[in-house]
Design a protein around this motif. Structure first.
Motif, mmCIF file in Angstrom:
data_model
loop_
_atom_site.group_PDB
_atom_site.id
_atom_site.type_symbol
_atom_site.label_atom_id
_atom_site.label_comp_id
_atom_site.label_asym_id
_atom_site.label_seq_id
_atom_site.Cartn_x
_atom_site.Cartn_y
_atom_site.Cartn_z
ATOM 1 N N LEU A 11 -0.770 50.777 -5.076
ATOM 2 C CA LEU A 11 -2.194 50.756 -4.741
ATOM 3 C C LEU A 11 -2.590 52.031 -4.008
ATOM 4 N N ARG A 12 -1.777 52.433 -3.052
ATOM 5 C CA ARG A 12 -2.078 53.661 -2.313
ATOM 6 C C ARG A 12 -2.052 54.870 -3.236
ATOM 7 N N GLU A 13 -1.065 54.937 -4.125
ATOM 8 C CA GLU A 13 -0.957 56.062 -5.052
ATOM 9 C C GLU A 13 -2.139 56.101 -6.024
ATOM 10 N N GLU A 14 -2.533 54.938 -6.525
ATOM 11 C CA GLU A 14 -3.653 54.878 -7.466
ATOM 12 C C GLU A 14 -4.948 55.308 -6.792
ATOM 13 N N SER A 15 -5.147 54.867 -5.571
ATOM 14 C CA SER A 15 -6.348 55.246 -4.825
ATOM 15 C C SER A 15 -6.372 56.744 -4.574
ATOM 16 N N ALA A 16 -5.230 57.313 -4.240
ATOM 17 C CA ALA A 16 -5.159 58.743 -3.976
ATOM 18 C C ALA A 16 -5.467 59.556 -5.232
ATOM 19 N N GLU A 17 -4.992 59.081 -6.387
ATOM 20 C CA GLU A 17 -5.273 59.801 -7.635
ATOM 21 C C GLU A 17 -6.768 59.828 -7.925
ATOM 22 N N LEU A 18 -7.426 58.698 -7.747
ATOM 23 C CA LEU A 18 -8.871 58.664 -7.970
ATOM 24 C C LEU A 18 -9.597 59.501 -6.921
ATOM 25 N N ASP A 19 -9.154 59.436 -5.676
ATOM 26 C CA ASP A 19 -9.740 60.238 -4.606
ATOM 27 C C ASP A 19 -9.704 61.718 -4.983
ATOM 28 N N ASN A 20 -8.576 62.155 -5.523
ATOM 29 C CA ASN A 20 -8.448 63.562 -5.912
ATOM 30 C C ASN A 20 -9.425 63.959 -7.012
ATOM 31 N N LEU A 21 -9.804 63.001 -7.860
ATOM 32 C CA LEU A 21 -10.757 63.303 -8.925
ATOM 33 C C LEU A 21 -12.157 63.578 -8.391
ATOM 34 N N VAL A 22 -12.528 62.900 -7.324
ATOM 35 C CA VAL A 22 -13.917 62.982 -6.855
ATOM 36 C C VAL A 22 -14.093 63.803 -5.582
ATOM 37 N N ALA A 23 -13.013 64.059 -4.860
ATOM 38 C CA ALA A 23 -13.143 64.658 -3.529
ATOM 39 C C ALA A 23 -13.792 66.035 -3.554
ATOM 40 N N GLY A 24 -13.513 66.838 -4.570
ATOM 41 C CA GLY A 24 -14.035 68.193 -4.585
ATOM 42 C C GLY A 24 -15.325 68.371 -5.367
ATOM 43 N N LEU A 25 -15.927 67.280 -5.793
ATOM 44 C CA LEU A 25 -17.131 67.386 -6.629
ATOM 45 C C LEU A 25 -18.350 67.793 -5.815
ATOM 46 N N GLN A 108 -3.754 48.119 5.504
ATOM 47 C CA GLN A 108 -3.059 47.733 6.729
ATOM 48 C C GLN A 108 -3.013 46.219 6.893
ATOM 49 N N VAL A 109 -4.130 45.556 6.600
ATOM 50 C CA VAL A 109 -4.177 44.097 6.733
ATOM 51 C C VAL A 109 -3.220 43.439 5.744
ATOM 52 N N LEU A 110 -3.236 43.895 4.512
ATOM 53 C CA LEU A 110 -2.346 43.312 3.499
ATOM 54 C C LEU A 110 -0.873 43.572 3.825
ATOM 55 N N SER A 111 -0.583 44.740 4.332
ATOM 56 C CA SER A 111 0.814 45.098 4.581
ATOM 57 C C SER A 111 1.405 44.355 5.773
ATOM 58 N N THR A 112 0.561 43.794 6.627
ATOM 59 C CA THR A 112 1.061 43.076 7.808
ATOM 60 C C THR A 112 0.789 41.575 7.737
ATOM 61 N N ALA A 113 0.338 41.081 6.596
ATOM 62 C CA ALA A 113 0.035 39.652 6.464
ATOM 63 C C ALA A 113 1.320 38.828 6.518
ATOM 64 N N PRO A 114 1.287 37.671 7.170
ATOM 65 C CA PRO A 114 2.469 36.804 7.215
ATOM 66 C C PRO A 114 2.846 36.323 5.813
#
Length: 281
Positions: A11-25, A108-114
């Motif tokens: 999920l983090r990797e996928e979000s970062a890939e999309l972020d890279n597509l739009v960040a410099g626009l 963060q919430v998902l990664s620390t959920a019981p």
């Protein structure tokens, strides 16, 4: 690495890939139209930010989230469009910052959920891993709309395994939302991953079978391409029907993406009908 850790990493990797597509626009590029009718690049990112916020609410305030579900039930399409429109009018820098902050908080919430935690959702309640997988699926699907609008070809990755898995598991739901009985028998689904590896689901001897590239199956299940434009093969009447209606997301079916050759939208495509889980616009 546990199943949850693997999904959260993807999920983090996928979000970062999309972020890279739009960040410099440039700001003007955020108004570029995407394949979803009426939605710009800004709408796509705003929708992801809005749905991340809904997931965070479900994880931290279940009762508050159920109130939002009631609003969605009253007007599913209008509810989704309003959320995207609200974010799309923001300055791109503010929209991007908000999406980043929201997705990081949710991660963060998902990664620390019981262990054993389940969250309410617009469809059935979901485990933490299922929630993270759904967020990845939606990020990938809306990222495809952004890539298509920018005329960028994204290289498929092993993260598609998460999208394919949720598409397979949503088989019965695709029939349910159309008022159709789910097939009684399991299907065999054999998909070729980006590296040539086989991803297989269901019993080997099943009479109903679907085979083809994993990328094509993911495009179909998220309704980002019409079946006629994909190299998927069905064996058996029920499997063939499924490829007409497959969807990996919660909510009503859309009208359908049109084939690249033109003609009417197919029943399983997607020119509209987005849902809070996000695959369908």
């Amino acid at each position: 690495m546990s199943e949850l850790d693997a999904v959260l990493h993807d999920l983090r990797e996928e979000s970062a890939e999309l972020d890279n597509l739009v960040a410099g626009l440039a700001d003007a590029r955020w108004r570029l139209a995407t394949p979803a009718p009426g939605w710009t690049l800004a709408h796509q990112i705003a929708h992801l930010a809005w749905t991340d916020a809904a997931a965070l609410l479900a994880a931290t305030d279940p009762e508050g989230f159920r109130a939002e579900v009631a609003k969605a039930d009253a007007d599913p399409q209008g509810f989704v469009d309003a959320g995207a429109e609200e974010g799309a009018v923001l300055p791109p820098a503010d929209l991007l910052a908000g999406w980043r902050a929201g997705r990081d908080r949710l991660w963060q919430v998902l990664s620390t959920a019981p262990a054993g935690t389940r969250y309410p959702w617009y469809g059935p309640p979901m485990s933490v891993a299922s929630m993270a997988t759904a967020r990845l699926m939606e990020t990938w699907a809306h990222g495809q709309d952004v890539a298509d609008a920018l005329e960028v070809r994204r290289e498929p990755t092993g993260r598609l395994r998460q999208v394919a898995r949720i598409g397979v598991r949503a088989r019965d739901y695709a029939f349910f939302v159309r008022g159709l009985p789910a097939p009684a028998q399991e299907f065999r689904v054999e998909l070729t991953g980006p590296g040539g590896e086989l991803w297989a689901y269901g019993p080997e001897g099943a009479a109903q079978r679907v085979t083809g590239p994993a990328l094509d199956f993911c495009l179909l299940a998220t309704q980002r391409a019409h079946r006629d434009d994909l190299a998927l093969r069905a064996e058996g009447e029920d499997a063939d029907r499924w490829l007409d209606i497959a969807q990996a997301f919660a909510g009503p079916a859309g009208e359908g993406r049109r084939p690249r050759g033109g003609g009417p939208a197919g029943e399983g495509g997607d020119s509209g009908g987005d849902a809070p889980e996000g695959g369908g616009r």
